[in-house]
Enzyme design. Structure first.
Site, PDB file in Angstrom:
ATOM      1  CE  LYS A  49     -15.792  -0.797   4.654  1.00  0.00           C
ATOM      2  NZ  LYS A  49     -15.888  -1.500   3.466  1.00  0.00           N
ATOM      3  CB  THR A 100     -14.560  -8.727  -7.373  1.00  0.00           C
ATOM      4  OG1 THR A 100     -13.126  -8.619  -7.498  1.00  0.00           O
ATOM      5  CG2 THR A 100     -15.419  -7.849  -8.157  1.00  0.00           C
ATOM      6  CD  GLU A 166      -5.527   1.577  -8.482  1.00  0.00           C
ATOM      7  OE1 GLU A 166      -6.112   2.607  -8.764  1.00  0.00           O
ATOM      8  OE2 GLU A 166      -4.302   1.577  -8.187  1.00  0.00           O
ATOM      9  CG  PHE A 268       6.751 -10.002  -7.186  1.00  0.00           C
ATOM     10  CD1 PHE A 268       7.055  -8.762  -6.874  1.00  0.00           C
ATOM     11  CD2 PHE A 268       5.600 -10.695  -6.731  1.00  0.00           C
ATOM     12  CE1 PHE A 268       5.802  -7.941  -6.465  1.00  0.00           C
ATOM     13  CE2 PHE A 268       4.486  -9.963  -6.201  1.00  0.00           C
ATOM     14  CZ  PHE A 268       4.690  -8.622  -6.084  1.00  0.00           C
ATOM     15  CG  LEU A 269      13.323 -14.846  -8.552  1.00  0.00           C
ATOM     16  CD1 LEU A 269      12.519 -15.252  -9.346  1.00  0.00           C
ATOM     17  CD2 LEU A 269      14.636 -14.474  -9.255  1.00  0.00           C
ATOM     18  N   GLY A 272      10.085 -18.563  -0.272  1.00  0.00           N
ATOM     19  CA  GLY A 272       9.576 -18.627   1.134  1.00  0.00           C
ATOM     20  C   GLY A 272       8.192 -19.182   1.260  1.00  0.00           C
ATOM     21  CB  CYS A 279      -4.827  -9.110  -5.292  1.00  0.00           C
ATOM     22  SG  CYS A 279      -5.911  -7.485  -4.695  1.00  0.00           S
ATOM     23  NE  ARG A 349      -8.334  -8.665   2.012  1.00  0.00           N
ATOM     24  CZ  ARG A 349      -8.668  -7.664   0.716  1.00  0.00           C
ATOM     25  NH1 ARG A 349      -9.685  -7.975   0.051  1.00  0.00           N
ATOM     26  NH2 ARG A 349      -7.765  -6.815   0.809  1.00  0.00           N
TER      27      ARG A 349
HETATM   28  C1  UDX Z   1      -0.813  -7.238  -5.380  1.00  0.00           C
HETATM   29  C2  UDX Z   1      -0.305  -6.802  -6.895  1.00  0.00           C
HETATM   30  O1  UDX Z   1       1.263  -6.618  -6.582  1.00  0.00           O
HETATM   31  C3  UDX Z   1      -0.996  -5.599  -6.914  1.00  0.00           C
HETATM   32  O2  UDX Z   1      -0.301  -4.955  -8.227  1.00  0.00           O
HETATM   33  C4  UDX Z   1      -2.395  -5.725  -7.141  1.00  0.00           C
HETATM   34  O3  UDX Z   1      -3.112  -4.542  -7.407  1.00  0.00           O
HETATM   35  C5  UDX Z   1      -2.992  -6.374  -5.909  1.00  0.00           C
HETATM   36  O4  UDX Z   1      -2.229  -7.599  -5.587  1.00  0.00           O
HETATM   37  P1  UDX Z   1      -0.625  -6.836  -2.637  1.00  0.00           P
HETATM   38  O5  UDX Z   1      -1.692  -8.046  -2.632  1.00  0.00           O
HETATM   39  O6  UDX Z   1      -0.698  -5.661  -2.110  1.00  0.00           O
HETATM   40  O7  UDX Z   1      -0.605  -6.654  -4.280  1.00  0.00           O
HETATM   41  O8  UDX Z   1       0.786  -7.548  -2.222  1.00  0.00           O
HETATM   42  P2  UDX Z   1       2.263  -7.881  -2.883  1.00  0.00           P
HETATM   43  O9  UDX Z   1       3.288  -6.874  -2.580  1.00  0.00           O
HETATM   44  O10 UDX Z   1       2.159  -8.002  -4.488  1.00  0.00           O
HETATM   45  O11 UDX Z   1       2.382  -9.502  -2.329  1.00  0.00           O
HETATM   46  C6  UDX Z   1       1.663 -10.488  -2.807  1.00  0.00           C
HETATM   47  C7  UDX Z   1       1.953 -11.551  -1.717  1.00  0.00           C
HETATM   48  O12 UDX Z   1       3.224 -11.964  -2.400  1.00  0.00           O
HETATM   49  C8  UDX Z   1       2.498 -11.393  -0.430  1.00  0.00           C
HETATM   50  O13 UDX Z   1       1.891 -12.363   0.532  1.00  0.00           O
HETATM   51  C9  UDX Z   1       3.968 -11.323  -0.404  1.00  0.00           C
HETATM   52  O14 UDX Z   1       4.516 -11.846   0.982  1.00  0.00           O
HETATM   53  C10 UDX Z   1       4.406 -12.567  -1.605  1.00  0.00           C
HETATM   54  N1  UDX Z   1       5.621 -12.320  -1.816  1.00  0.00           N
HETATM   55  C11 UDX Z   1       5.808 -11.208  -2.755  1.00  0.00           C
HETATM   56  C12 UDX Z   1       6.450 -13.530  -1.891  1.00  0.00           C
HETATM   57  O15 UDX Z   1       6.229 -14.441  -1.438  1.00  0.00           O
HETATM   58  N2  UDX Z   1       7.654 -13.150  -2.752  1.00  0.00           N
HETATM   59  C13 UDX Z   1       7.946 -11.965  -3.425  1.00  0.00           C
HETATM   60  O16 UDX Z   1       8.948 -12.197  -4.055  1.00  0.00           O
HETATM   61  C14 UDX Z   1       7.001 -11.189  -3.551  1.00  0.00           C
END
Ligand code: UDX
Length: 452
Positions: A49, A100, A166, A268-269, A272, A279, A349
């Site tokens: 890496k 983690t 973060e 985030f609304l 689907g 995460c 993941r």
């Molecule tokens: C997330 C957090 O947003 C971020 O702040 C944290 O540091 C790490 O975890 P990430 O995993 O990159 O980030 O993706 P994110 O954009 O949050 O989406 C997470 C999941 O939710 C995706 O699978 C996405 O498709 C889904 N999602 C998101 C929905 O199903 N509906 C939504 O309205 C928004």
């Protein structure tokens, strides 16, 4: 009060940074901090890496990052090593960015890498230094690591620990690191806060970033509380989709109507297939596990329901495909569009898309997957699935097309043209990404979760 990293050297120049763990979070942090003018040493136990990064290659897909890596390397301010002795000698501030993951067979977070990295670094800390945790950890981990540092570091209590969670999103990692919504500094002394302000000076000088200074425990909790809230919001609208399905209502119109209430908001609304990734799923499970250990399990028991709603979305998507196939998936040809857990990422993941593709295949369907960037990762972990080299190729001869990750190129497909290559014009829109009017007008049977 500790003397910490109020090393005379750091009061006259910018602190030198090490970033331990050069995965997604660490590589992005190291590259961005170097571009912003800091001297940075990236550290990882994985020599392959570090070699790839040192050669200018980002080992994962993240828009904008390869260009910045080149810039950082050219500036001479960014180097990589596998040597913790070098890290101890170089750094004034050491960021812990190791993973983690979820523990196998348990909901708990696996702290093996955090503990190993802290111990490996501590042995080489023979002068005042600040170690800054960025990894997502169960509350109480910072207290444990502080003891470890004091016991193992030659500089003893002159080494201090801070926590700086973060919040970067994959696909927006550069923007989120260069111009974060907020910075959280979990500290146990004013000197640690001063060192953190010096480490983040380029960000703070450039933007009006709010800084929230807290104790260590609060800083650890902020991250899991934020991700739990986001996961809950997604599962909330997906729960509404289940009710819509039972009544014939339309969850997309419902979500739109809710979003105009500024107290609720539209982010985030999106209903689907639900959330996946490295995460949200593991963080809500680890949070619930830790809260239960602390006797506060009841307070976050609802996260179990959030998880269950999210898992049901995957099963229900498989059901929709089965319904379109006439009740039996044996021998049915399915085009699975998408593998990454979300668009603009090659991360698979806990990807809902591959979970669904795999479940369809196990139910007897012949599944062909296409994803614009996550193909190599998908092939490695799901060798039993077939793969095509384009969206059209995957759909060729298909009985059902199922959209699982909302990449722009899938949204923009012309349903008329696609109709010419499939065997049957049947589509399941797992992400509410397609226009049902246009698809139906082109002769397709269109189905989506929570829509009539
Ligand atoms: C997330 C957090 O947003 C971020 O702040 C944290 O540091 C790490 O975890 P990430 O995993 O990159 O980030 O993706 P994110 O954009 O949050 O989406 C997470 C999941 O939710 C995706 O699978 C996405 O498709 C889904 N999602 C998101 C929905 O199903 N509906 C939504 O309205 C928004």
């Amino acid at each position: 009060m500790l003397q910490t990293a109020a090393d005379p050297a750091t009061t006259t120049r910018s602190p030198r940074l090490t970033v331990i763990g050069t995965g997604y979070l660490g590589a992005t942090h190291a590259i961005c901090m170097a571009v912003l003018g800091m001297e940075v040493l990236g550290v990882d136990v994985d020599a392959e890496k570090t070699a790839r990064l040192a050669a200018g290659e980002v080992p994962f897909f993240e828009p904008g990052l390869p260009e910045l890596l080149r810039k950082a390397l050219d500036s001479g301010r960014l180097r990589f090593t596998t040597d913790f002795e070098e890290a101890g000698a170089f750094g004034d501030v050491h960021f812990l960015c190791v993973g983690t993951p979820q523990t196998k067979g348990s909901d708990a977070a696996d702290l093996t890498y955090v503990r190993a990295a802290t111990a490996a670094l501590a042995r080489h800390l023979d002068r005042p230094a600040l170690v800054v945790g960025k990894s997502t950890v169960p509350v109480g981990t910072a207290a444990e690591l502080t003891e470890m540092l004091h016991a193992l570091a030659p500089a003893g209590t002159q080494v201090e620990l801070a926590w700086n969670p973060e919040f970067l999103r994959e696909g927006f990692a550069v923007e989120d690191t260069m111009n974060p919504d907020r910075l959280v500094f979990g500290v146990s002394s004013p000197s640690a806060e001063a060192v953190l302000r010096a480490a983040f000076a380029p960000v703070l000088d450039m933007h009006d970033t709010p800084v929230v200074v807290t104790d260590l425990e609060t800083a650890e909790l902020v991250k899991v509380a934020a991700n739990s809230f986001l996961a809950t919001k997604i599962s909330y609208i997906n729960a509404m989709a289940e009710v819509c399905e039972a009544t014939g209502a339309d969850v997309t119109a419902l979500a739109k109507a809710l979003s105009y209430d500024s107290r609720i908001g539209g982010k985030f609304l999106r209903p689907g297939l639900g959330f996946g990734g490295g995460c949200l799923p593991k963080d809500i499970r680890a949070f619930r596990h830790r809260a239960t250990e602390l006797g506060a399990g009841q307070a976050v028991a609802f996260l179990g329901e959030v998880d269950a709603i999210n898992r049901r979305r995957r099963a229900r998507t498989v059901d929709l495909v089965r319904e379109l196939a006439g009740g039996d998936l044996s021998g049915v040809r399915v085009a699975a569009w998408g593998a990454a857990f979300k668009p603009d990422s090659d991360d698979i993941r806990d990807a809902p898309a591959l979970d669904v593709a795999d479940a369809l295949q196990r139910a007897g369907a012949h599944v062909t997957v296409y994803d614009p960037v996550a193909m190599d990762n998908a092939r490695r972990d799901y060798p039993q699935l077939r793969y095509a080299t384009s969206a059209m190729g995957a759909a060729s001869g298909a009985d059902v097309v199922v959209l699982l990750t909302e990449w722009t190129q899938f949204r923009e497909v012309d349903p008329q043209l696609l109709g010419k290559v499939v065997r049957q014009r049947q589509v399941v829109d797992g992400r509410h990404a397609l226009d049902p009017v246009a698809w139906r007008a082109a002769g397709w049977t269109y189905r989506a979760l929570g829509r009539p």
